[in-house]
Design an enzyme around this catalytic site. Structure first.
Site, PDB file in Angstrom:
ATOM      1  N   TYR A  98      23.082  38.061  28.883  1.00 58.39           N
ATOM      2  CA  TYR A  98      23.585  37.284  29.989  1.00 58.39           C
ATOM      3  C   TYR A  98      22.893  36.431  30.828  1.00 58.39           C
ATOM      4  O   TYR A  98      22.877  36.018  31.684  1.00 58.39           O
ATOM      5  CB  TYR A  98      23.201  38.935  31.691  1.00 58.39           C
ATOM      6  CG  TYR A  98      24.405  38.874  31.244  1.00 58.39           C
ATOM      7  CD1 TYR A  98      25.896  38.292  31.029  1.00 58.39           C
ATOM      8  CD2 TYR A  98      24.772  40.040  31.621  1.00 58.39           C
ATOM      9  CE1 TYR A  98      27.067  40.094  30.757  1.00 58.39           C
ATOM     10  CE2 TYR A  98      25.750  41.732  31.854  1.00 58.39           C
ATOM     11  CZ  TYR A  98      27.038  40.549  31.046  1.00 58.39           C
ATOM     12  OH  TYR A  98      28.283  41.574  30.859  1.00 58.39           O
TER      13      TYR A  98
ATOM     14  N   TYR B  41      36.277  35.416  32.993  1.00 56.08           N
ATOM     15  CA  TYR B  41      37.993  35.799  33.169  1.00 56.08           C
ATOM     16  C   TYR B  41      38.008  37.090  34.866  1.00 56.08           C
ATOM     17  O   TYR B  41      36.811  37.245  35.075  1.00 56.08           O
ATOM     18  CB  TYR B  41      38.450  36.816  32.202  1.00 56.08           C
ATOM     19  CG  TYR B  41      37.889  38.117  32.761  1.00 56.08           C
ATOM     20  CD1 TYR B  41      36.644  38.210  31.259  1.00 56.08           C
ATOM     21  CD2 TYR B  41      37.915  39.313  32.680  1.00 56.08           C
ATOM     22  CE1 TYR B  41      35.515  39.038  31.200  1.00 56.08           C
ATOM     23  CE2 TYR B  41      37.206  40.451  32.077  1.00 56.08           C
ATOM     24  CZ  TYR B  41      36.142  40.111  31.469  1.00 56.08           C
ATOM     25  OH  TYR B  41      35.787  41.613  31.107  1.00 56.08           O
TER      26      TYR B  41
ATOM     27  N   ARG C 271      23.252  43.531  26.375  1.00 53.66           N
ATOM     28  CA  ARG C 271      23.570  42.541  27.505  1.00 53.66           C
ATOM     29  C   ARG C 271      22.880  41.530  28.365  1.00 53.66           C
ATOM     30  O   ARG C 271      23.428  40.598  28.246  1.00 53.66           O
ATOM     31  CB  ARG C 271      25.154  43.356  27.826  1.00 53.66           C
ATOM     32  CG  ARG C 271      26.335  42.833  27.775  1.00 53.66           C
ATOM     33  CD  ARG C 271      26.836  43.983  28.700  1.00 53.66           C
ATOM     34  NE  ARG C 271      26.681  44.919  28.241  1.00 53.66           N
ATOM     35  CZ  ARG C 271      27.922  47.004  28.666  1.00 53.66           C
ATOM     36  NH1 ARG C 271      28.305  46.609  29.577  1.00 53.66           N
ATOM     37  NH2 ARG C 271      27.286  47.799  28.699  1.00 53.66           N
TER      38      ARG C 271
HETATM   39  N1  SAM Z   1      35.394  40.651  36.621  1.00 53.25           N
HETATM   40  C1  SAM Z   1      36.173  41.572  36.152  1.00 53.25           C
HETATM   41  C2  SAM Z   1      37.061  41.369  37.226  1.00 53.25           C
HETATM   42  O1  SAM Z   1      37.403  40.290  38.114  1.00 53.25           O
HETATM   43  O2  SAM Z   1      37.912  42.065  36.802  1.00 53.25           O
HETATM   44  C3  SAM Z   1      35.883  42.321  35.792  1.00 53.25           C
HETATM   45  C4  SAM Z   1      34.610  42.102  34.637  1.00 53.25           C
HETATM   46  S1  SAM Z   1      33.376  43.861  33.376  1.00 53.25           S
HETATM   47  C5  SAM Z   1      32.362  42.937  32.861  1.00 53.25           C
HETATM   48  C6  SAM Z   1      34.185  44.487  32.887  1.00 53.25           C
HETATM   49  C7  SAM Z   1      35.722  45.403  33.470  1.00 53.25           C
HETATM   50  O3  SAM Z   1      36.934  45.000  33.455  1.00 53.25           O
HETATM   51  C8  SAM Z   1      35.559  46.302  32.177  1.00 53.25           C
HETATM   52  O4  SAM Z   1      35.116  47.649  31.412  1.00 53.25           O
HETATM   53  C9  SAM Z   1      37.189  47.055  32.763  1.00 53.25           C
HETATM   54  O5  SAM Z   1      37.056  48.179  33.244  1.00 53.25           O
HETATM   55  C10 SAM Z   1      38.120  46.019  33.372  1.00 53.25           C
HETATM   56  N2  SAM Z   1      38.791  45.487  33.329  1.00 53.25           N
HETATM   57  C11 SAM Z   1      38.676  44.280  32.170  1.00 53.25           C
HETATM   58  N3  SAM Z   1      40.203  43.277  31.885  1.00 53.25           N
HETATM   59  C12 SAM Z   1      40.726  44.828  32.305  1.00 53.25           C
HETATM   60  C13 SAM Z   1      41.856  44.729  32.103  1.00 53.25           C
HETATM   61  N4  SAM Z   1      42.585  44.001  31.713  1.00 53.25           N
HETATM   62  N5  SAM Z   1      42.556  45.938  33.064  1.00 53.25           N
HETATM   63  C14 SAM Z   1      41.703  46.575  33.630  1.00 53.25           C
HETATM   64  N6  SAM Z   1      40.187  46.385  33.710  1.00 53.25           N
HETATM   65  C15 SAM Z   1      40.426  45.685  33.267  1.00 53.25           C
END
Ligand code: SAM
Length: 256
Positions: free
Chosen positions: A68, A90, A64
């Site tokens: 990045y 997102y 990863r």
């Molecule tokens: N930038 C994102 C944010 O502000 O929430 C987080 C990105 S991080 C790389 C990815 C993690 O975000 C996932 O493994 C999970 O813990 C969380 N995540 C992503 N999609 C989600 C969702 N629909 N509901 C809850 N947590 C989510």
């Protein structure tokens, strides 16, 4: 004139996009994005037809950190072409998200104006959906692999949020990843502090107002048997509060 603006699209398609982020997307010469929801990508395309996704830099078997780095290089190469570049991630673009921060940092080193706008993160949505206030007993947020590997010290009487619980130990982007090994290790570590019967919550925010978020309560003993995805965030409710420290309380109340 070269400029970089990094924005977040939040989780609700597309209601989480702020008016300021929308204006930046509309005005940009180039829009790059790392957004999973095709509906959001379609909306970005309507705002600005220049949209290109950075998702192609992910690959099975590719670390990863390498993906990045390539994303950051791609963002910077666009900015260096004297363009106003808007990059949309997102959620919140700076929460558990490396490329946005790094692109802003490196652009500034080159003397290029760069900034980040806040967006709604998964944690913002979980506070709303689960009715939790981080002010009640504090809130600790960790990346799950990092939590395990570095034996992070935490307070079990304060709320604990663990991100990326469905991809513990995954270093690339593997759609067939087996989350159970990491989940079992995590359950074991947490059970040491909370007990195996402690009920935790697997949370997944809903992208649409008409569908419910996933809120799956599960005792730690069964965490490894629960479906965990790359969207799962784990919420560990606190143990009962310890009594306030009397000496500190007395000193706070003592006349000066
Ligand atoms: N930038 C994102 C944010 O502000 O929430 C987080 C990105 S991080 C790389 C990815 C993690 O975000 C996932 O493994 C999970 O813990 C969380 N995540 C992503 N999609 C989600 C969702 N629909 N509901 C809850 N947590 C989510």
């Amino acid at each position: 004139r070269a400029e970089l603006i990094v924005v977040g699209t939040g989780y609700r398609a597309v209601g989480d996009l702020t008016l300021e982020a929308k204006a930046c997307l509309e005005q940009a010469d180039t829009v790059l994005c790392l957004v999973g929801d095709p509906m959001v990508i379609g909306y970005l395309e309507r705002l600005n037809p220049s949209v290109r996704t950075l998702a192609g830099f992910y690959a099975k078997g590719k670390h990863r950190s390498e993906s990045y780095e390539e994303m950051v290089q791609e963002i910077l190469s666009e900015v260096r072409r004297e363009r106003l570049v808007c990059c949309a991630f997102y959620g919140h673009p700076g929460v558990f998200a490396y490329p946005g921060h790094e692109a802003v940092r490196r652009a500034r080193l080159e003397g290029i104006p760069a900034r980040m706008l806040a967006g709604s993160s998964a944690e913002d949505w979980l506070f709303a959906d689960l009715g939790l206030d981080p002010g009640t007993c504090g809130c600790q947020s960790f990346e799950a692999s990092d939590f395990l590997l570095r034996r992070r010290v935490f307070d079990a009487t304060s709320l604990l949020v663990l991100w990326q619980v469905g991809v513990i130990g995954m270093t690339d982007r593997d759609p067939d990843f087996d989350a159970r090994v990491g989940a079992a290790l995590l359950a074991e570590r947490l059970a040491g502090a909370y007990g195996v019967d402690h009920e935790v919550v697997v949370y997944e925010a809903s992208p649409y107002p008409v569908t419910s978020p996933r809120i799956s309560p599960v005792p730690l003993a069964k965490l490894a048997d629960t479906q965990l995805t790359n969207k799962s965030t784990l919420v560990v409710p606190p143990l009962p509060a310890r009594p306030p420290d009397r000496e500190t309380a007395a000193r706070l109340c003592a006349p000066t």
